[in-house]
Design an enzyme around this catalytic site. Structure first.
Site, PDB file in Angstrom:
ATOM      1  N   CYS A 113       0.798  -1.229   0.000  1.00 16.49           N
ATOM      2  CA  CYS A 113       0.000   0.000   0.000  1.00 16.49           C
ATOM      3  C   CYS A 113       0.827   1.274   0.000  1.00 16.49           C
ATOM      4  CB  CYS A 113      -0.945  -0.006   1.196  1.00 16.49           C
ATOM      5  SG  CYS A 113      -2.060  -1.425   1.227  1.00 16.49           S
ATOM      6  N   HIS A 237      -2.802   7.135   2.072  1.00 17.63           N
ATOM      7  CA  HIS A 237      -3.292   5.871   1.519  1.00 17.63           C
ATOM      8  C   HIS A 237      -4.727   5.682   1.959  1.00 17.63           C
ATOM      9  CE1 HIS A 237      -4.134   1.750   0.800  1.00 17.63           C
ATOM     10  NE2 HIS A 237      -3.927   1.368   2.040  1.00 17.63           N
ATOM     11  N   ASN A 267     -10.348   0.351  -0.717  1.00 14.21           N
ATOM     12  CA  ASN A 267      -8.896   0.307  -0.543  1.00 14.21           C
ATOM     13  C   ASN A 267      -8.286  -0.320  -1.783  1.00 14.21           C
ATOM     14  OD1 ASN A 267      -6.241  -0.412   0.096  1.00 14.21           O
ATOM     15  ND2 ASN A 267      -6.720  -0.995   2.199  1.00 14.21           N
TER      16      ASN A 267
END
Length: 311
Positions: A113, A237, A267
């Site tokens: 990520c 993020h 996500n």
């Protein structure tokens, strides 16, 4: 030494929308349960005709058109992803081939990520050293391929897509030095191993992120010679709205626009920051020249961040 600057951004998301109500027909969950815990209302899921390199190439093409940079002028492609299945050729090489690039260096980076901000620092460093002049930096993921759709703690989180920025050489740097590192003791907090599905220690990541990231963000500001009050935007993020909002508040950037794309994209791992940044720019929510904090964090447990000036 010279610097680099962002001159364009673009993104690509699959057509298929998977809403919370759709998920409620697949697993024991509900729209209220998902929104209250992670703040997501829908996400995009790639189909068989949307492989990683196609999504990455579409995002890169959009960024190049926005930047007004010719495909033939690109001499570096850096792709951040943790969901590539094949080892060779890598996704960056496949993007170069799809777009008809001349002879760029092609590099894939896997830092999960936080991959995009690592990739951005890599490209910025190459330009500063004179090894490249025009670079395309891409974050792309198909997390749906590695999702257990019977596990309501993880399947409600993930989405697919790609985002990209174009960097070019500049006399004055418009990208700050990167601040990066990792917490190896928490390396197993986010895992995709072999052909297994994505798993994470959600509460551990939440506690780490909300307590540690504000300090890291202030370190990034200091490295750029700024204070949080100087920031025009914050793009973390897009892991979870319950992480994004308290972290943004604790950074103390009172005038900054905060990206909340997780609500509509889920996500998307390494793709989340460039997708969110591209959308903010498209909607005109960030002023030209405004300093924006980019901060990725995730598997490893790794982090990387820098401040960029908006094109």
């Amino acid at each position: 030494m010279r610097g680099s600057k962002v001159v364009g951004a673009g993104h690509y998301q699959p057509a298929k929308v998977l809403s919370n109500h759709d998920l409620a027909t697949m697993v024991d969950t509900s729209d209220e349960w998902i929104r209250s815990r992670v703040g997501i209302r829908e996400r995009r899921i790639a189909g068989p005709a949307e492989p990683l390199d196609l999504m990455a190439a579409e995002a890169a093409d959009a960024a190049l058109r926005e930047a007004g940079v010719a495909v033939e002028a690109v001499d570096l492609v850096v792709v951040a992803t943790c969901t590539a299945v094949d080892r060779s050729p890598n996704i960056a090489a496949r993007v170069a081939r799809r777009l008809g690039m001349a002879s760029p260096a092609t590099i894939d980076i896997n830092v999960a990520c936080s991959g995009f901000t690592h990739a951005l620092a890599t490209a910025d460093g190459a330009i500063r050293l004179g090894s490249a002049t025009n670079a395309v930096v891409i974050g792309v993921e198909r997390l749906s391929d590695f999702t257990d759709w019977t596990d309501r703690t993880t399947c409600v989180l993930v989405g697919d897509g790609a985002g990209a920025v174009v960097l070019t050489a500049a006399e004055q740097p418009e990208i700050s030095p990167v601040v990066w590192g990792s917490y190896p003791d928490m390396g197993e907090a986010v895992v995709i191993e072999g052909d297994r599905k994505f798993t994470q220690a959600g509460q551990s990541v939440y506690r780490w992120a909300t307590t540690t990231l504000p300090d890291i963000a202030r370190q990034i500001c200091a490295a750029a010679g700024m204070t949080p009050d100087d920031l025009g935007g914050i793009v973390l993020h897009q892991a979870n709205l319950r992480i994004i909002e308290p972290v943004a508040q604790r950074i103390g950037a009172t005038k900054a626009v905060v990206a909340r794309d997780v609500t509509e994209s889920g996500n998307t791992s390494a793709a989340s920051i460039p997708i969110a940044l591209s959308k903010l720019l498209q909607r005109g929510e960030l002023q030209s020249g405004a300093p924006v904090l980019l901060l990725g964090f995730g598997g490893g447990l790794s982090y990387a961040g820098q401040i960029v000036r908006c094109p």
